[in-house]
Design an enzyme around this catalytic site. Structure first.
Site, mmCIF file in Angstrom:
data_model
loop_
_atom_site.group_PDB
_atom_site.id
_atom_site.type_symbol
_atom_site.label_atom_id
_atom_site.label_comp_id
_atom_site.label_asym_id
_atom_site.label_seq_id
_atom_site.Cartn_x
_atom_site.Cartn_y
_atom_site.Cartn_z
ATOM 1 N N SER A 558 9.494 71.895 -57.211
ATOM 2 C CA SER A 558 8.926 71.611 -58.602
ATOM 3 C C SER A 558 9.609 70.180 -59.030
ATOM 4 C CB SER A 558 9.420 72.821 -59.427
ATOM 5 O OG SER A 558 8.962 72.097 -61.262
ATOM 6 N N HIS A 673 2.509 78.214 -61.255
ATOM 7 C CA HIS A 673 4.403 77.191 -60.621
ATOM 8 C C HIS A 673 4.785 78.135 -59.959
ATOM 9 C CE1 HIS A 673 5.982 74.201 -60.497
ATOM 10 N NE2 HIS A 673 6.981 74.217 -61.249
#
Length: 698
Positions: A558, A673
């Site tokens: 991320s 994610h």
């Protein structure tokens, strides 16, 4: 948002001339069409090539077996949350791949092998409905604790379908009882009482979501009425990150709030009372931490000057809610940080407040109570000071709670604590899952380019030879005030440390290890300081002869994936392996892709020329050079990641391949994610990363 459509680069409005030129020059924009036929054909081709190469590693099957055994271990701690008089836990294993939500009593929970009652079987639900549901959480109406909102995601995306569930019947509320229901979207749904809720979602009018893809409007929704008839309470700015309505409690006294988050770090807070909104006189960059004995507690992200005095950045202050509503609040300091200690966690029981301090990245838990004169008295809770503590399941109507303790070499141990007695009692403990007795942990400080001392932890064999030949994995994040703390990972132990590796955790600026100032030191135009800190740690490891560039690998996901991209494009000579997971990489377009606009408070706005001037200096996608020798990077992402667009990693890899740069890429079709939707997928991806690292660094 329709994920099947190409995300146009002009979605945010008219572009500047420089933006138009950039879009025309970017020949990889087609890879941003998430599930388009051509991009998916490209993804599958990359997956096949990379998987074949990585899985050819001789010990790959052993790595997978290790990971699965750890993830499915029946002896791992079933962390639980009190809802009413029961303890609830979400559990995955080899039988329950997508998981079960289950419950038991405290008496049973204390046993080595408690009896559980299944409340919701996600695998069975998915099979019945022919949908790959991923459980995304449950929110029950307090204090009745009977009706709940269950969030379900297709394939692990952030967008969820929300259904009303009844804990008594252990089933979704039937149509005859007029349940609340929201179709798939990035929604905000919060209980007010049994028959009312605050709701923010995509109302289908094209105006109800922010540029970041989150709710812009809060409505009051009455049970039994159509969603379109819900009463609008507040509409925020389309450029804000999100708007939400929510309720917090002082024991059982509710306080209804509406929050407009202008950026990731600034917000305006309103109390919703008697059908009216009342703006609270709070600093926009302050964070609400709790409601206790009629007072609202907030953490300051910058200094606050008031007629009563000045309060320092990182301090927690409080004021009476009634005074705040009347616009005449006077703040009082509760606790403030020191040069080495910041507030990692603030928790409220029925009778006391607990501060989880982080002192040089080591935890210390302290109870605070007011004496008869109103002065706060502090008492440490007796725990070891060398690991990480996390307060868990602290309910506002109870003084009993859980505390989890862990360190790099000590498996998690769960304790029960009473706010009055302060005598931790062990209730659950993980067994050792790797040969931890063969390793040791050291904390070092590297000196960054501007002279700042930056801490990092090294986990290594006790008999490690300092000859620069040790395969070393350096992990970092450095953003959004997220603190990386010592934690036990059996997977790292089995698949890295026992394979001869050294593990390093970096506490660089941008994180929250030393409070708001440590985070803000690497914001926007100062982003490079986080990267300089990371490089300083890498160089310090080499100077100590723990490793060398040839044997040094790095990993992050991320924002940490952006860190990886910046690291190998800034200093390709420093590393020989890079695991870059669900990353941001095209920093010119990040604010136009999915939730990217919400992160401009962290990185800046690339549509503003002055801000793009510094963003472009580290944007990995724009700092690739054809004739530079780069380490062989392994990129991973997920098709179902609707937070960080998979186009970042796709475009980076396509560009590198066209430059003749050797690179590996794997995109999990599910997972969101988090990268994986179940333990099988997680084990596979985890093992691919370690197999790649062992191939590159041994």
């Amino acid at each position: 948002m329709n994920r099947n459509k190409l995300l146009p680069w002009c979605i945010a409005g008219v572009l500047t001339m420089s933006g138009q030129l950039h879009a025309e020059e970017d020949k990889y924009l087609w890879l941003e069409e998430v599930e388009g036929a051509k991009p998916m054909e490209w993804v599958k081709a990359q997956n096949a090539t990379s998987a074949a190469e990585i899985k050819a590693f001789k010990g790959f099957d052993t790595l997978v077996a290790n990971s699965l055994a750890i993830l499915n271990d029946k002896e791992r701690i079933p962390y639980a949350t009190h809802i009413g008089d029961k303890l609830y836990n979400f559990w995955k294993d080899d039988t329950h791949v997508r998981g079960i939500y289950r419950r038991t009593t405290m008496e049973e929970y204390a046993k080595a092998d408690p009896k559980w009652e299944t409340v919701l079987d996600v695998d069975a639900l998915g099979k019945t409905e022919a949908v790959n549901w991923v459980f995304k959480g449950i929110d029950c109406q307090y204090p009745q604790n009977q009706r709940c909102f269950v969030s379900l995601s297709r394939g692990g995306a952030d967008a969820v379908e929300v259904r009303e569930f009844d804990l008594t019947t252990k089933d979704f509320v039937p149509a005859k009882d007029k349940p609340f229901f929201l179709k798939e979207a990035k929604s905000s749904l919060s209980w007010i009482d049994t028959d009312q809720a605050f709701v923010g979602t995509d109302f289908g009018d094209g105006q109800s979501m922010t540029d970041s893809g989150y709710p812009r409007v809060v409505k009051l929704w009455q049970r039994g009425t159509p969603l379109e008839q819900a009463k609008t309470i507040f509409s925020g700015d389309k450029t804000s990150v999100a708007v939400s309505g929510w309720v917090m409690f002082d024991d059982k006294t509710p306080l209804s709030l509406v929050t407009e988050a202008h950026t990731f770090y600034t917000a305006t807070q309103y109390v919703y009372q008697d059908g009216k909104l009342i703006k609270l006189p709070l600093p926009q960059d302050a964070e609400i931490k709790g409601y206790f004995q009629g007072k609202l507690f907030i953490e300051l992200k910058s200094d606050l000057a008031t007629p009563a005095g000045k309060f320092s950045q990182g301090a927690v202050v409080y004021a009476n809610v009634a005074d705040l509503i009347a616009q005449k609040a006077s703040f009082t300091e509760f606790v403030s940080p020191t040069p080495t200690a910041s507030i990692a966690q603030l928790s409220f029981s029925k009778s006391a407040i607990f501060v989880n301090w982080l002192d040089n990245v080591k935890s210390k838990l302290v109870r605070y109570e007011q004496d008869e004169k109103g002065a706060w008295q502090s008492t440490p809770v007796p725990f070891e000071a060398n690991g990480a503590l996390t307060v868990m399941d602290m309910e506002r109507d109870s003084d009993d709670f859980f505390v989890n303790y862990t360190s790099f070499l000590e498996p998690s141990t769960l304790y029960t604590v009473n706010a009055k007695a302060l005598k931790p009692q062990k209730i659950k403990g993980m067994p050792q899952q790797f040969a931890a007795d063969k390793f040791k942990t050291e904390q070092y400080f590297a000196t960054s380019k501007d002279g700042t001392k930056v801490p990092y932890f090294v986990v290594m064999a006790k008999d490690l030879k300092l000859d620069g030949s040790n395969p070393t994995l350096l992990y970092g994040y450095g953003g959004f005030e997220v603190s990386l703390r010592p934690a036990y990972s059996a997977t790292i132990g089995k698949n890295w440390l026992e394979q001869g590796g050294v593990y390093v955790l970096a506490n660089i600026r941008g994180g929250g290890e030393y409070g708001p100032a440590w985070h803000q030191a690497a914001l926007k135009q100062n982003r490079h300081k986080a990267y300089e800190d990371f490089e300083a740690i890498a160089e310090d490891l080499i100077a100590r002869k723990i490793t060398s560039s040839k044997h040094l690998g790095i990993q992050g996901g991320s924002n940490g994936g952006l860190l990886m991209g910046a690291a190998f494009t800034r200093r390709p000579d420093l590393y020989n392996a890079v695991v870059c997971q669900v990353p941001l990489l095209d920093m010119y377009r990040f604010n136009k892709l999915l939730a990217g606009a919400s992160w401009m408070g962290e990185y800046g706005n690339p549509d503003v020329p002055e801000e793009w001037a510094y963003i472009k200096t580290y944007s990995p996608y724009h700092n690739l050079h054809k004739d530079t020798h780069y380490p062989k990077v392994f990129f991973t992402t997920s098709t179902r990641d609707d937070r960080v667009h998979p186009g970042h990693a796709r475009k980076m890899v396509a560009k590198m391949k066209d430059m003749g740069i050797d690179v590996l890429y794997y995109e999990n079709i599910e997972g969101g994610h988090a990268g994986a939707a179940d333990n099988n997928q997680a084990a596979e991806l985890n093992s691919m990363a370690f197999a790649y690292l062992l191939q590159q660094l041994k």
